[in-house]
Enzyme design. Structure first.
Site, short mmCIF file in Angstrom:
data_model
loop_
_atom_site.label_atom_id
_atom_site.label_comp_id
_atom_site.label_asym_id
_atom_site.label_seq_id
_atom_site.Cartn_x
_atom_site.Cartn_y
_atom_site.Cartn_z
N SER A 7 0.83 -1.21 0.00
CA SER A 7 0.00 0.00 0.00
C SER A 7 0.87 1.26 0.00
CB SER A 7 -0.97 -0.06 1.19
OG SER A 7 -2.06 0.76 0.93
N HIS A 36 -7.35 -5.97 -0.11
CA HIS A 36 -6.21 -5.06 -0.07
C HIS A 36 -5.03 -5.67 0.72
CE1 HIS A 36 -4.21 -1.30 -0.60
NE2 HIS A 36 -4.12 -1.05 0.69
N ASP A 90 -9.91 -5.96 -4.31
CA ASP A 90 -9.50 -4.90 -3.39
C ASP A 90 -10.57 -3.80 -3.36
OD1 ASP A 90 -8.15 -2.69 -2.20
OD2 ASP A 90 -6.21 -3.46 -2.86
C1 LIG Z 1 -4.08 11.67 3.61
C2 LIG Z 1 -3.39 11.77 2.34
C3 LIG Z 1 -2.12 10.97 2.15
C4 LIG Z 1 -2.32 9.46 2.08
C5 LIG Z 1 -2.79 8.68 3.13
C6 LIG Z 1 -3.08 7.30 3.05
N1 LIG Z 1 -2.83 6.54 1.93
C7 LIG Z 1 -3.28 5.30 2.16
C8 LIG Z 1 -3.84 5.22 3.43
C9 LIG Z 1 -3.72 6.47 4.01
C10 LIG Z 1 -4.18 6.87 5.36
C11 LIG Z 1 -4.33 3.92 3.64
O1 LIG Z 1 -4.89 3.46 4.61
C12 LIG Z 1 -3.93 3.09 2.44
C13 LIG Z 1 -2.93 2.09 2.99
O2 LIG Z 1 -1.76 2.34 3.16
O3 LIG Z 1 -3.54 0.95 3.42
C14 LIG Z 1 -2.83 0.04 4.22
C15 LIG Z 1 -3.38 4.11 1.47
C16 LIG Z 1 -3.11 4.02 0.11
N2 LIG Z 1 -2.52 4.99 -0.60
C17 LIG Z 1 -2.32 4.60 -1.88
C18 LIG Z 1 -1.76 5.33 -2.92
C19 LIG Z 1 -1.33 6.68 -2.84
N3 LIG Z 1 -1.55 7.52 -1.78
C20 LIG Z 1 -0.98 8.75 -2.03
C21 LIG Z 1 -0.99 9.90 -1.21
C22 LIG Z 1 -1.51 10.00 0.08
N4 LIG Z 1 -1.96 9.00 0.87
C23 LIG Z 1 -1.66 11.32 0.75
C24 LIG Z 1 -0.49 12.24 0.71
C25 LIG Z 1 -0.37 8.67 -3.33
C26 LIG Z 1 0.35 9.78 -3.97
C27 LIG Z 1 1.35 9.52 -4.97
O4 LIG Z 1 0.21 10.90 -3.70
C28 LIG Z 1 -0.61 7.39 -3.84
C29 LIG Z 1 -0.21 6.81 -5.17
C30 LIG Z 1 -2.79 3.20 -2.11
C31 LIG Z 1 -1.62 2.28 -2.35
C32 LIG Z 1 -3.50 2.87 -0.79
C33 LIG Z 1 -4.97 2.77 -1.07
C34 LIG Z 1 -5.77 4.00 -0.70
C35 LIG Z 1 -6.67 4.57 -1.77
O5 LIG Z 1 -6.16 5.15 -2.72
O6 LIG Z 1 -7.90 4.45 -1.65
#
Ligand SMILES: CC[C@H]1c2cc3[nH]c4c(c3C)C(=O)[C@H](C(=O)OC)c4c3nc(cc4[nH]c(cc(n2)[C@@H]1C)c(C(C)=O)c4C)[C@@H](C)[C@@H]3CCC(=O)O
Length: 262
Positions: free
Chosen positions: A87, A239, A211
């Site tokens: 993730s 997931h 997922d």
């Molecule tokens: C709050 C914004 C911050 C962020 C937080 C965040 N991202 C994920 C979680 C959280 C709190 C999850 O719980 C999930 C995870 O790690 O599950 C175990 C998250 C994902 N994030 C993904 C992709 C992704 N996130 C960000 C950016 C952020 N996440 C914010 C800055 C990016 C980019 C590049 O900016 C990307 C590619 C996924 C792998 C998972 C799934 C969450 C989803 O997209 O619904």
């Protein structure tokens, strides 16, 4: 890979958890790998798992990733590891790949953020869960007039979004162990300059097909934007493949690393 000076190099997997999780989530995988004669290590990033730090005082990705960076910098000379990130832990994997390129023989992204250093991710990717429901609970460690410092999935959504295909025992245990994740550390993850050396390290993407959090379309977009050398699909996984399909994931990890030995 290993290279401890013995006859056979040790294949060493290092596991990085996603938001709110910890080293604990890899317990099935590390058990399978250790029993099969591999070396495995899972880290707690700062403020996660059994880290004694409150995640509300984790300010940036360097501080968050420090336990992983320490592990990699303390490896013996010529010892390489296979880094596996889940993730948002994929962001930590990419940062480590850029900082410790010569310590990593392969980077494996499991339903993970795999963003090419130097690229600007589509806003469609960085909006966590773009669905209708507000599934997140925020912590305001610096007061409600300041941006949130922590984020955690609301209890009623844990099963559906993280673990819909996983055994109930794992859901019960995880519900007790999940911790607020450090918002500020995530803001600068994946904001890396281009890194041609890091691009030479083989990358593997493992998709999770059932997922409910990170849907297929968005996973496909990551793969399209930065094509890996190998792509696998876990058809029955939610997931959290480490809980829902641990033995298939184990088999895919072994298949992925077998390409290093050819
Ligand atoms: C709050 C914004 C911050 C962020 C937080 C965040 N991202 C994920 C979680 C959280 C709190 C999850 O719980 C999930 C995870 O790690 O599950 C175990 C998250 C994902 N994030 C993904 C992709 C992704 N996130 C960000 C950016 C952020 N996440 C914010 C800055 C990016 C980019 C590049 O900016 C990307 C590619 C996924 C792998 C998972 C799934 C969450 C989803 O997209 O619904």
């Amino acid at each position: 890979m290993g290279g401890e000076g013995g006859a056979e190099p040790v294949i060493h997997f290092v596991f990085v958890h996603g938001a709110s999780h910890g080293a604990w989530c890899w317990y099935k995988l590390t058990t399978l790998l250790d029993a099969a004669g591999f070396k495995s290590t899972s880290v707690d990033l700062t403020g996660a798992g059994i880290s004694l730090i409150d995640s509300n005082i984790v300010f940036d990705s360097d501080q968050y990733n420090r336990p992983l960076f320490s592990l990699l910098s303390d490896l013996p000379p010529h010892h390489k590891v296979i880094l596996v990130g889940h993730s948002i832990g994929g962001g930590s994997v990419t940062e480590a790949l850029c900082k410790f390129t010569d310590k990593i023989s392969m980077a494996i992204y499991l339903a993970a953020s795999m963003v090419r250093p130097g690229s600007i991710p589509s806003p469609h990717l960085s909006n966590i869960h773009v669905g209708e429901e507000d599934i997140w609970e925020y912590t305001y460690g610096e007061g409600t007039d300041k941006p949130p410092t922590g984020v955690l999935i609301k209890p009623e959504f844990i099963r559906h979004y993280y673990y819909s295909q996983s055994p109930l025992e794992d859901v019960t245990l995880s519900s007790k162990l999940l911790r607020p994740a450090p918002m500020r550390a995530f803001q600068d993850l994946d904001k890396l300059p281009p890194n041609p050396e890091a691009e030479k390290v083989p990358r593997v993407y493992i998709k999770t097909a059932k997922d409910n959090l990170f849907d297929s379309v968005r996973q496909d977009l990551l793969v399209e934007n930065w094509p890996p050398s190998q792509l696998y699909v876990l058809e029955d996984s939610d997931h959290s493949a480490f809980f829902s399909v641990p033995t298939t994931l184990f088999a895919y990890l072994l298949r992925a690393v077998s390409f290093l030995q050819r």
